[in-house]
Design a protein around this motif. Structure first.
Motif, PDB file in Angstrom:
ATOM      1  N   ALA A  94       0.804  -1.224   0.000  1.00  0.00           N
ATOM      2  CA  ALA A  94       0.000   0.000   0.000  1.00  0.00           C
ATOM      3  C   ALA A  94       0.832   1.267   0.000  1.00  0.00           C
ATOM      4  N   TYR A  95       2.106   1.184   0.374  1.00  0.00           N
ATOM      5  CA  TYR A  95       2.966   2.361   0.486  1.00  0.00           C
ATOM      6  C   TYR A  95       3.916   2.496  -0.694  1.00  0.00           C
ATOM      7  N   CYS A  96       3.819   1.626  -1.689  1.00  0.00           N
ATOM      8  CA  CYS A  96       4.794   1.579  -2.782  1.00  0.00           C
ATOM      9  C   CYS A  96       4.790   2.881  -3.572  1.00  0.00           C
ATOM     10  N   ARG A 100       3.019   5.895  -8.120  1.00  0.00           N
ATOM     11  CA  ARG A 100       2.927   7.347  -8.237  1.00  0.00           C
ATOM     12  C   ARG A 100       3.339   7.806  -9.633  1.00  0.00           C
ATOM     13  N   HIS A 101       4.225   7.037 -10.258  1.00  0.00           N
ATOM     14  CA  HIS A 101       4.754   7.428 -11.562  1.00  0.00           C
ATOM     15  C   HIS A 101       3.997   6.770 -12.713  1.00  0.00           C
ATOM     16  N   LYS A 102       3.260   5.677 -12.430  1.00  0.00           N
ATOM     17  CA  LYS A 102       2.631   4.930 -13.511  1.00  0.00           C
ATOM     18  C   LYS A 102       1.117   5.108 -13.556  1.00  0.00           C
ATOM     19  N   GLY A 103       0.545   5.823 -12.615  1.00  0.00           N
ATOM     20  CA  GLY A 103      -0.886   6.025 -12.652  1.00  0.00           C
ATOM     21  C   GLY A 103      -1.614   5.101 -11.707  1.00  0.00           C
ATOM     22  N   TYR A 104      -2.693   4.500 -12.172  1.00  0.00           N
ATOM     23  CA  TYR A 104      -3.571   3.754 -11.282  1.00  0.00           C
ATOM     24  C   TYR A 104      -3.336   2.244 -11.322  1.00  0.00           C
ATOM     25  N   SER A 105      -2.323   1.801 -11.988  1.00  0.00           N
ATOM     26  CA  SER A 105      -1.896   0.405 -11.906  1.00  0.00           C
ATOM     27  C   SER A 105      -0.438   0.341 -12.322  1.00  0.00           C
ATOM     28  N   ASN A 106       0.245  -0.677 -11.873  1.00  0.00           N
ATOM     29  CA  ASN A 106       1.650  -0.800 -12.262  1.00  0.00           C
ATOM     30  C   ASN A 106       2.044  -2.258 -12.445  1.00  0.00           C
ATOM     31  N   PRO A 107       1.480  -2.906 -13.484  1.00  0.00           N
ATOM     32  CA  PRO A 107       1.912  -4.277 -13.769  1.00  0.00           C
ATOM     33  C   PRO A 107       3.381  -4.296 -14.171  1.00  0.00           C
ATOM     34  N   ILE A 108       3.953  -5.467 -14.181  1.00  0.00           N
ATOM     35  CA  ILE A 108       5.380  -5.598 -14.472  1.00  0.00           C
ATOM     36  C   ILE A 108       5.652  -5.330 -15.948  1.00  0.00           C
ATOM     37  N   THR A 109       6.652  -4.504 -16.193  1.00  0.00           N
ATOM     38  CA  THR A 109       7.228  -4.341 -17.523  1.00  0.00           C
ATOM     39  C   THR A 109       8.584  -5.022 -17.528  1.00  0.00           C
ATOM     40  N   ASN A 282       2.500   9.564   0.210  1.00  0.00           N
ATOM     41  CA  ASN A 282       2.276  10.480  -0.896  1.00  0.00           C
ATOM     42  C   ASN A 282       0.795  10.789  -1.017  1.00  0.00           C
ATOM     43  N   ARG A 283       0.483  12.054  -1.219  1.00  0.00           N
ATOM     44  CA  ARG A 283      -0.922  12.459  -1.263  1.00  0.00           C
ATOM     45  C   ARG A 283      -1.682  11.785  -2.399  1.00  0.00           C
ATOM     46  N   ASP A 284      -1.082  11.723  -3.585  1.00  0.00           N
ATOM     47  CA  ASP A 284      -1.769  11.100  -4.714  1.00  0.00           C
ATOM     48  C   ASP A 284      -1.988   9.609  -4.471  1.00  0.00           C
ATOM     49  N   LEU A 285      -0.975   8.935  -3.914  1.00  0.00           N
ATOM     50  CA  LEU A 285      -1.130   7.513  -3.622  1.00  0.00           C
ATOM     51  C   LEU A 285      -2.189   7.307  -2.541  1.00  0.00           C
ATOM     52  N   HIS A 286      -2.245   8.220  -1.594  1.00  0.00           N
ATOM     53  CA  HIS A 286      -3.300   8.161  -0.573  1.00  0.00           C
ATOM     54  C   HIS A 286      -4.675   8.143  -1.221  1.00  0.00           C
TER      55      HIS A 286
END
Length: 349
Positions: A94-96, A100-109, A282-286
């Motif tokens: 939850a704190y990752c 914050r840089h990838k938007g609303y999901s971050n699957p593996i690239t 981070n506020r956005d991640l919150h």
């Protein structure tokens, strides 16, 4: 952990040997060609994806080419941050900071040009020569973090990129690889790193991990793996991270240190060191977390304990208040000295 059903791929990545290997591992997956691995509208930047946060991580994979290769100076956990061989994660802590840089999901690239990445790292290490003096990263070797934007233990389920780097560092006498992990992948025990790779198992009290470390290996399983990884030729450190201040937090950490002490042998103790990292949120991640895991925010978002700080990229982070945080850090490092005195604190902040 992974049930890959859709692979978004750059054409150039699919033509490389590593790209072909990755595609061959998932013959039933639907293939979607994209122009760029970091511009996929249905994955990144779509607020509606918050409702499918975990599912996207489990089912989607991106295959791309790493275009910019650089080794950034670091100075805390490592001397340098190596070029990424992957980005994103299948786990959902939850704190990752990566989302914050990838938007609303971050699957593996997965980056398919591993030969270019490996060649760059080898040349960069050669240019450094012998390390002139020890520092908190390592007394002798230049340390390269190979997993800043992903979890290498999970990445190894998808490709041989991490194994290639572990094997590369066997032959670089002046440097070693390093990565933090929250997932126990015992396939790594067969890689024969010959002491040239440092694995940092991230630990926190299990009650916190149950709420915050979603889809990760249980804390007891991580501790149980330490002796085996030491025996397999890895240097093993631990990350006490993130440290979350709450009612009873010091008592919970005391129990964790006792659990760690009871779970490892002499060989692990003799080489053990730790990093201590207090929570930065981070506020956005919150706001994202409120959409899929609001219970976590009861621990992570504590305005009465935290102060805002503008990050280098312009977003707002929060961390524990100046003055109070110093007392928290001192209390925890004192507890480490009391409960596990053989564990050297490499840095704490």
């Amino acid at each position: 952990m992974l049930d890959i059903r859709r692979i978004y791929y750059e054409a150039a990545a699919a033509e490389l040997p590593r790209g072909k290997e990755v595609l061959a591992r998932f013959p039933e997956a639907t293939l979607v060609e994209v122009e760029s691995h970091n511009r996929i509208p249905e994955l990144y930047g779509d607020e509606s994806n918050v409702n499918r946060w975990v599912r996207i991580k489990q089912e989607a994979l991106v295959l791309g080419v790493k275009k910019s290769l650089s080794a950034r100076p670091n100075g805390r956990s490592a001397d340098f941050i190596a070029p990424s061989t992957a980005n994103g994660c299948a786990m959902s802590c939850a704190y990752c900071y990566v989302p914050r840089h990838k938007g609303y999901s971050n699957p593996i690239t997965v980056f398919a040009n591993i030969d270019k990445i490996s060649g760059y790292v080898q040349r960069h290490a050669a240019r450094q020569g012998v390390k002139p003096a020890g520092n908190e990263c390592d007394p002798v070797a230049w340390v390269y973090d190979i997993g800043e934007n992903s979890d290498c233990s999970v990445d190894a389920l998808l490709s041989d990129n991490v194994r290639d780097l572990v094997e590369l560092f066997r032959w670089i006498p002046t440097a070693k690889a390093s990565f933090a992990t929250k997932y126990v992948n015992r396939d790594l025990l067969d890689w024969d790193p010959q002491g040239r790779t440092r694995v940092r198992f991230s630990l926190m009290p299990q009650a916190d991990a149950k709420l915050l470390d979603i889809r990760t290996s249980p804390i007891a399983e991580r501790i149980a793996a330490i002796d085996d990884f030491v025996a397999a030729g890895y240097e093993v450190h631990v990350n006490f991270s993130p440290v979350v201040v709450r009612d009873g937090w010091l008592e919970a950490w005391s129990e964790l240190f006792d659990q760690l002490d009871a779970g490892i042998g002499d060989a692990a103790r003799q080489q053990l060191a730790c990093e201590v990292i207090f929570l930065t949120h981070n506020r956005d991640l919150h706001e994202v977390n409120l959409g899929w895991h609001p219970k976590a925010e009861e621990l992570l978002w504590r305005p009465e304990l935290q102060q805002p700080k503008r990050s280098q990229n312009g977003s707002w982070n929060v961390r524990y208040r100046t003055g109070s945080k110093g007392h928290y850090v001192q209390a925890l490092t004192d507890l480490i000295a009391e409960r596990i005195p053989y564990c050297r604190v490499r840095y704490a902040f």
